[in-house]
Design an enzyme around this catalytic site. Structure first.
Site, PDB file in Angstrom:
ATOM      1  N   GLU A  81       0.857  -1.182   0.000  1.00 33.75           N
ATOM      2  CA  GLU A  81       0.000   0.000   0.000  1.00 33.75           C
ATOM      3  C   GLU A  81       0.900   1.242   0.000  1.00 33.75           C
ATOM      4  O   GLU A  81       1.768   1.356   0.867  1.00 33.75           O
ATOM      5  CB  GLU A  81      -0.891   0.015   1.238  1.00 33.75           C
ATOM      6  N   ARG A  97       4.050 -13.422   9.557  1.00 32.60           N
ATOM      7  CA  ARG A  97       4.501 -12.040   9.531  1.00 32.60           C
ATOM      8  C   ARG A  97       5.725 -11.878  10.435  1.00 32.60           C
ATOM      9  O   ARG A  97       5.879 -12.581  11.425  1.00 32.60           O
ATOM     10  CB  ARG A  97       3.359 -11.143  10.012  1.00 32.60           C
ATOM     11  N   LYS A 108       2.317   2.071  10.475  1.00 32.00           N
ATOM     12  CA  LYS A 108       2.469   3.372   9.810  1.00 32.00           C
ATOM     13  C   LYS A 108       1.828   4.483  10.635  1.00 32.00           C
ATOM     14  O   LYS A 108       2.365   5.585  10.728  1.00 32.00           O
ATOM     15  CB  LYS A 108       1.853   3.301   8.412  1.00 32.00           C
TER      16      LYS A 108
END
Length: 741
Positions: A257, A453, A463
Site C-alpha cells: 500500500e 509475519r 504506519k
C-alpha cells in the site's frame, strides 16, 4: 469426556489399535470428520466396516482437500460398497475431483471394477522379470527391485501394491535362490558418494534463492490443489488458459500500500515474492495497492520502488490496483446481479472486528442493490452511509466483508472519476487473477496457508504509530535511523545483503516471527566486516604532543582490511601532534588489568610503529586534563606494550551520531508494560550527537559509504553531510552488548 470416548470407540470399531486411536483422538478436527465418514459408511456397507475399509476411510479423511468437502459422501459410498478397495483408488478418486477431470468417467478414472487377479499379477510379473533376467542374474540381490515393482504397477495400475511386492519377491527368489553371504555386502562406493553429496549440501551457502527452491509450493497450473481453492465446472478451462498466457512460468507479485514507507517486515515479503520468482526463472510484478486515496502520497510510490531495488530486485513491470478500477466495478455489479453482494447501511463502527452483527439489508432485493450501488458511484449517497458487501465468509473468519466504500476524495491517478473505492479484500485476489499471478504469497493475516509475519522487538512498525512519532517530534522522519523502516535502515548503514541473510535465517514458516534487533545486527557485522574499510576516529578527543626522532610529519600505510592484504591500503598522516580517545588514558593506573595509557605505563599506537610514554599531564584551572606531553619511541626499540590504541593526526572534524534503541521495553505497544502508551516509552538518550575527529582517509566519502572505525564500531555517511563536514551514523557496535538480550 463422553464425546472423546465416543470418538475412541468408533476408531476401535474400524480396526484402530488402542494406542493409535488415542493418538488420533487428540486431533479434534480430524476425529469429527472421521465420525461423519464412519456414520456415512455404515449406511452403505452391508457387512459393517472391515479393518481394510477402515484404513481407506482414514486415508480419505487425512488427504481430502477442503475444496472438495462436498464430494466426501460420494467417495465414502464407493469405499463402503468396495468399489474403491485400495489406497491407490481412493487417491485417484480425490484427484478426479481436484483436477476436475472431464475426459473420463469417475469409475473409469478410479479403476472401479478393475481388480487384477493374482493370476494377472503373476503373469505380468513373469514378463517383467524376463525382460530384466540377464541383469538380475548378474547383479543378483543388488539389483534395485523397485524397478520391477514399478514396471508391474505401470501395467496393472489398480493392482494391490502388497500383492505385487509379494509376487516380485517370490519370483526373484525362484530365479536367484536364497541370498549368499556375498549378497549381503553393500556397495561401499555408493555410500561414500552419498555422504560426499550430503557433505557438499551442508556446506552450500544458504541464500534466498536456495531457500526458495526448497519451498514445497504448487507448480504453475496447479493452483486448484491448494487449500481454499473453489473448484467450478470452468476450472480446467481457466487453468488451461492461464498456462497458455503464462507459458508455465512462475509469476508472483509484491503488492504494498503506498501510504507509508516499507519496513523490516516488508523486507521478508519482498524477498519471498521476488526471491521465489527469481529462484524458479519466473518474474515478479510490483503492484501498488492504491485503493485508498486518503493516505497515498507520491513520495511513497517512489521510495517503495527504491527500496525494492535497494534489496536487489527489479520488477518485471509496475502496475496499480487502480489500473483495474473499471473492471473491478463491472465485476462488483455482476456479484450483485448474481445475488452475491448487497448494499448495506451499517456504520463503520458497527462493522469492526471479525463478527459484526448481521446486516438487516443482507436479503434486500437485487434490483434495489443495483440502483443503490449506481447511486453510490454517482455521488448521491454521503460518505459512511452505505457500503457494498459480499455474501461470503473469508478463510480467516471475516463475515460479509466490504467490497466498496464511499470516499469523496480525488485519486492520484484517476482524478475525480470515482467517489467509491474498492477494498483490499475485494481488489487483491481479482488483480492477482487479472495479472495471471501463479503464486499469491501473503502473510497469515490474509491467507492462512502462507508465511508468518515478521515483527521486531523494541520498535513499532505500524504506519499510524510512526506518523505519531514524527508529529510529536520524537523522530525526524520515516528514515530516522532509530526506526525499522527500510529507508531508516539504509540511512543507518545497514547493507541490503545483511537483510537478505536475516530473512534466510528466519525462513518461511507459518508462525509469526518476533525477533530481537540483535539478530539483524549480527548479520550486519558479518557483512560489514568484509566490506567496510578501516579508518580511525576519536569520539572524545584528547590532544597528545609527542617528542619524536624526526621533524614534521610522515605518511603511514594502513591496510583497508587487516585480515585481507589483497584489498589494498590507504595512507594517513602521523606527526608530533595526535589525538586519542579520552577513555584510553587514566592518570592513575586504576588496576593491574588496565592496559591502556597511564603515567608510568606506555602504550602502542596502531599502525604508527611507535610507543608513547607520558612525561607531563597538562590541566586547566578546573583540574580537567587538556593535553598529554609524551615521548615516542619506535616500537621495535622497546619491549612490546600491553596494548595498542587508535589515534588521529591532521584529522577531519566530523559529526558522529550514536544510536541506541528508541524504546525502553521489548514490546512498547503492550499497555501492561507501558501504561502510558508507546510514545511515553521512548528513550530520550537514544540519539547522541558528537563532534569527533576522523583520519583523512574518509575525505571525499559519499552518502551511504561505510567504514569500520577501529575499536569503535561501523559507521555510514549520512544524508546531512556537507562538503565541509561529514556526518556519520553509527550502524552497529563492533561487538554485541552483553547487557542486552
Amino acid at each position: 469426556m463422553e464425546h472423546d470416548k465416543n470418538i475412541f470407540n468408533k476408531l476401535i470399531t474400524i480396526g484402530f489399535t488402542e494406542q493409535r486411536a488415542k493418538e488420533a483422538a487428540k486431533n479434534e478436527k480430524l476425529c469429527n470428520l472421521m465420525i461423519e465418514i464412519i456414520d456415512e459408511a455404515n449406511k452403505f456397507s452391508a457387512n459393517g466396516i472391515s479393518k481394510t475399509m477402515g484404513v481407506l476411510l482414514y486415508r480419505l479423511a487425512t488427504t481430502v482437500k477442503p475444496q472438495i468437502q462436498d464430494k466426501i459422501k460420494f467417495i465414502v459410498k464407493y469405499i463402503a460398497e468396495e468399489k474403491l478397495n485400495t489406497e491407490f483408488k481412493v487417491q485417484k478418486a480425490i484427484s478426479y475431483f481436484m483436477d476436475n477431470v472431464t475426459d473420463k468417467t469417475f469409475d473409469e478414472y478410479c479403476g472401479v471394477g478393475n481388480n487384477p487377479t493374482p493370476e494377472d499379477i503373476e503373469r505380468v510379473t513373469e514378463e517383467v522379470i524376463s525382460k530384466y533376467k540377464d541383469e538380475l542374474v548378474q547383479k543378483r540381490y543388488s539389483f534395485a527391485s523397485g524397478i520391477l515393482m514399478t514396471s508391474v504397477r505401470e501395467r496393472l495400475p489398480f493392482a494391490n501394491g502388497q500383492c505385487i511386492k509379494h509376487e516380485v519377491d517370490l519370483q526373484v527368489l525362484d530365479l536367484l535362490g536364497p541370498k549368499l553371504s556375498t549378497d549381503e555386502v553393500k556397495p561401499q562406493r555408493k555410500i561414500k558418494e552419498k555422504k560426499e553429496v550430503e557433505k557438499l549440501e551442508d556446506t552450500e551457502p544458504k541464500t534466498i534463492s536456495s531457500m526458495m527452491k526448497r519451498l514445497n509450493f504448487h507448480k504453475p497450473g496447479e493452483n486448484h490443489k491448494t487449500d481454499g481453492y473453489v473448484l467450478t465446472p470452468f476450472t480446467s478451462e481457466l487453468i488451461k488458459k492461464h498456462l497458455e498466457e503464462t507459458g508455465g512460468k512462475v509469476i508472483t507479485r509484491f503488492p504494498p500500500e503506498p501510504n507509508g514507507i516499507l519496513h523490516i517486515g516488508h523486507a521478508k515479503a519482498v524477498n519471498i515474492n521476488f526471491g521465489y520468482a527469481q529462484a524458479h526463472n519466473g518474474s515478479c510484478i510490483l503492484r501498488y495497492d492504491d485503493t485508498n486515496p486518503e493516505k497515498e502520497e507520491e513520495k511513497f510510490f517512489k521510495e517503495i520502488l527504491e527500496m525494492v531495488q535497494w534489496l536487489g530486485y527489479q520488477p518485471v513491470k509496475i502496475t496499480h490496483s487502480s489500473d483495474y478500477f473499471d473492471q473491478l466495478y463491472e465485476l462488483a455489479q455482476k456479484l450483485i446481479h448474481n445475488g452475491l453482494a448487497y448494499v448495506c447501511h451499517q456504520k463503520q463502527e458497527e462493522l469492526k472486528g471479525f463478527n459484526p452483527p448481521p446486516s438487516p439489508w443482507r436479503e434486500r432485493p437485487m434490483e434495489e442493490s443495483v440502483q443503490l450501488f449506481e447511486d453510490m458511484k454517482n455521488g448521491k449517497i454521503a460518505e459512511g452511509e452505505a457500503t457494498l458487501r459480499m455474501k461470503l465468509t473469508l478463510e480467516e473468519g471475516k463475515q460479509d466483508p466490504v467490497a466498496y466504500r464511499i470516499k469523496f476524495l480525488p485519486h492520484h491517478r484517476s482524478g475525480d472519476k470515482w467517489c467509491i473505492y474498492p477494498t483490499y479484500d475485494f481488489t487483491h485476489c481479482i488483480c492477482d487473477s487479472l495479472e495471471n499471478i501463479t503464486h499469491s504469497l501473503c502473510t497469515k493475516e490474509f491467507q492462512s496457508s502462507e508465511y508468518g509475519r515478521l515483527n521486531m522487538n523494541y520498535t513499532v512498525i505500524s504506519k499510524r504509530k510512526i506518523l505519531k512519532l514524527i508529529s510529536e517530534g520524537i523522530v525526524r522522519d520515516w528514515d530516522d535511523p532509530r526506526l525499522f523502516t527500510l529507508t531508516a535502515l539504509r540511512r543507518r548503514g545497514v547493507p541490503p545483503e545483511a537483510i537478505q541473510r536475516f530473512c534466510v535465517e528466519l525462513g518461511v514458516t507459518g508462525a509469526q516471527s518476533m525477533v530481537d534487533p540483535q539478530m539483524l545486527d549480527s548479520h550486519v557485522r558479518d557483512v560489514l566486516n568484509t566490506t567496510a574499510p578501516r579508518a580511525m576516529a576519536v569520539l572524545d578527543p584528547l590532544k597528545v604532543t609527542i617528542k619524536l626522532p624526526f621533524e614534521g610529519s610522515i605518511e603511514v600505510e594502513v591496510p583497508n582490511f587487516p585480515a585481507d592484504n589483497s584489498k589494498g591500503t590507504h595512507k594517513i598522516t602521523f606527526s608530533n601532534v595526535i589525538y586519542i580517545d579520552q577513555a584510553d588514558f587514566k592518570e592513575v593506573l586504576p588496576n593491574a588489568q588496565y592496559k591502556r595509557l597511564s603515567v608510568g605505563q606506555p602504550v602502542g599506537l596502531r599502525h604508527a610503529g611507535y610507543v608513547i610514554s607520558v612525561e607531563e599531564v597538562i590541566k586547566d584551572k578546573n583540574n580537567q586534563i587538556q593535553e598529554l606531553r609524551t615521548i615516542g619511541i619506535p616500537s621495535n626499540a622497546t619491549a612490546k606494550p600491553k596494548a595498542f590504541i587508535h589515534w588521529v593526526a591532521d584529522p577531519l572534524a566530523c559529526e558522529i551520531r550514536l544510536y541506541d534503541r528508541l524504546f525502553k521495553h521489548k514490546n512498547p505497544e503492550d499497555t501492561k508494560e507501558v501504561p502510558g502508551g508507546f510514545v511515553t516509552d521512548c528513550d530520550p538518550d537514544s540519539l547522541i550527537v558528537k563532534d569527533a575527529l576522523v583520519d583523512q582517509s574518509v575525505k571525499g566519502a559519499k552518502v551511504y559509504d561505510k567504514f569500520q572505525f577501529e575499536r569503535v564500531g561501523f559507521f555510514s555517511v549520512d544524508l546531512d553531510s556537507r562538503p565541509d563536514k561529514l556526518v556519520f551514523n553509527q550502524t552497529v557496535t563492533l561487538r554485541e552488548d552483553s547487557g542486552k538480550e
